[in-house]
Design a protein around this motif. Structure first.
Motif, PDB file in Angstrom:
ATOM      1  N   GLN A   2      52.936  50.215  41.571  1.00 19.78           N
ATOM      2  CA  GLN A   2      51.494  49.940  42.393  1.00 19.78           C
ATOM      3  C   GLN A   2      50.594  49.441  41.202  1.00 19.78           C
ATOM      4  OE1 GLN A   2      50.878  50.407  45.458  1.00 19.78           O
ATOM      5  NE2 GLN A   2      48.579  50.467  45.466  1.00 19.78           N
ATOM      6  N   THR A   3      50.795  49.512  40.104  1.00 22.43           N
ATOM      7  CA  THR A   3      49.559  49.033  38.997  1.00 22.43           C
ATOM      8  C   THR A   3      49.949  47.696  38.837  1.00 22.43           C
ATOM      9  OG1 THR A   3      51.089  49.745  37.238  1.00 22.43           O
ATOM     10  CG2 THR A   3      49.373  51.342  37.842  1.00 22.43           C
ATOM     11  N   MET A   5      51.082  45.590  41.142  1.00 25.80           N
ATOM     12  CA  MET A   5      50.628  44.801  42.359  1.00 25.80           C
ATOM     13  C   MET A   5      48.881  44.639  42.357  1.00 25.80           C
ATOM     14  SD  MET A   5      51.139  43.044  44.699  1.00 25.80           S
ATOM     15  CE  MET A   5      51.934  43.058  46.290  1.00 25.80           C
ATOM     16  N   SER A   6      48.370  45.814  41.776  1.00 31.83           N
ATOM     17  CA  SER A   6      46.865  45.983  41.572  1.00 31.83           C
ATOM     18  C   SER A   6      46.328  45.001  40.656  1.00 31.83           C
ATOM     19  CB  SER A   6      46.451  47.187  41.337  1.00 31.83           C
ATOM     20  OG  SER A   6      46.665  48.135  42.249  1.00 31.83           O
ATOM     21  N   GLN A   7      47.184  44.660  39.495  1.00 34.25           N
ATOM     22  CA  GLN A   7      46.777  43.768  38.549  1.00 34.25           C
ATOM     23  C   GLN A   7      46.866  42.496  38.983  1.00 34.25           C
ATOM     24  OE1 GLN A   7      49.358  44.798  35.315  1.00 34.25           O
ATOM     25  NE2 GLN A   7      48.129  46.282  34.356  1.00 34.25           N
ATOM     26  N   LYS A   8      47.797  42.214  39.579  1.00 34.99           N
ATOM     27  CA  LYS A   8      48.266  40.592  40.420  1.00 34.99           C
ATOM     28  C   LYS A   8      47.108  40.440  41.415  1.00 34.99           C
ATOM     29  CE  LYS A   8      52.911  39.736  39.998  1.00 34.99           C
ATOM     30  NZ  LYS A   8      54.259  39.172  41.041  1.00 34.99           N
ATOM     31  N   LEU A   9      46.602  41.411  42.237  1.00 29.67           N
ATOM     32  CA  LEU A   9      45.664  41.114  43.318  1.00 29.67           C
ATOM     33  C   LEU A   9      44.161  41.030  42.237  1.00 29.67           C
ATOM     34  CD1 LEU A   9      46.329  43.607  46.080  1.00 29.67           C
ATOM     35  CD2 LEU A   9      46.367  41.147  45.978  1.00 29.67           C
ATOM     36  N   ALA A  10      44.118  41.689  41.293  1.00 29.38           N
ATOM     37  CA  ALA A  10      42.818  41.625  40.538  1.00 29.38           C
ATOM     38  C   ALA A  10      42.592  40.069  39.874  1.00 29.38           C
ATOM     39  CB  ALA A  10      42.631  42.376  39.397  1.00 29.38           C
ATOM     40  N   SER A  11      43.648  39.703  39.440  1.00 23.95           N
ATOM     41  CA  SER A  11      43.933  38.499  38.957  1.00 23.95           C
ATOM     42  C   SER A  11      43.585  37.271  39.977  1.00 23.95           C
ATOM     43  CB  SER A  11      45.346  38.211  38.277  1.00 23.95           C
ATOM     44  OG  SER A  11      45.376  36.733  37.691  1.00 23.95           O
ATOM     45  N   TYR A  12      44.419  37.456  40.952  1.00 25.77           N
ATOM     46  CA  TYR A  12      44.069  36.400  42.056  1.00 25.77           C
ATOM     47  C   TYR A  12      42.898  36.307  42.469  1.00 25.77           C
ATOM     48  CZ  TYR A  12      49.117  36.129  42.473  1.00 25.77           C
ATOM     49  OH  TYR A  12      50.352  36.134  42.247  1.00 25.77           O
TER      50      TYR A  12
END
Length: 55
Positions: A2-3, A5-12
């Motif tokens: 989960q973390t 994916m959250s990091q990728k979404l924050a980067s995007y």
């Protein structure tokens, strides 16, 4: 998992934010350039206009 994916979404999200600002700055620059070009064209086409009218 989960973390990651959250990091990728924050980067995007950050890249999207930067891209939107870059697009806004480019659009403003195009608009200002167009305005100045039209002003200079109208100023040079007129015979009775002084430099103070341009400002």
């Amino acid at each position: 998992m989960q973390t990651v994916m959250s990091q990728k979404l924050a980067s995007y999200g950050q890249w999207t934010y930067r891209g939107a600002w870059a697009l806004e700055i480019a659009a403003a620059a195009i608009g200002l350039t167009t305005g100045v070009a039209l002003g200079v064209q109208a100023f040079s086409a007129s015979e009775s206009v002084t430099a103070m009218d341009l400002t």
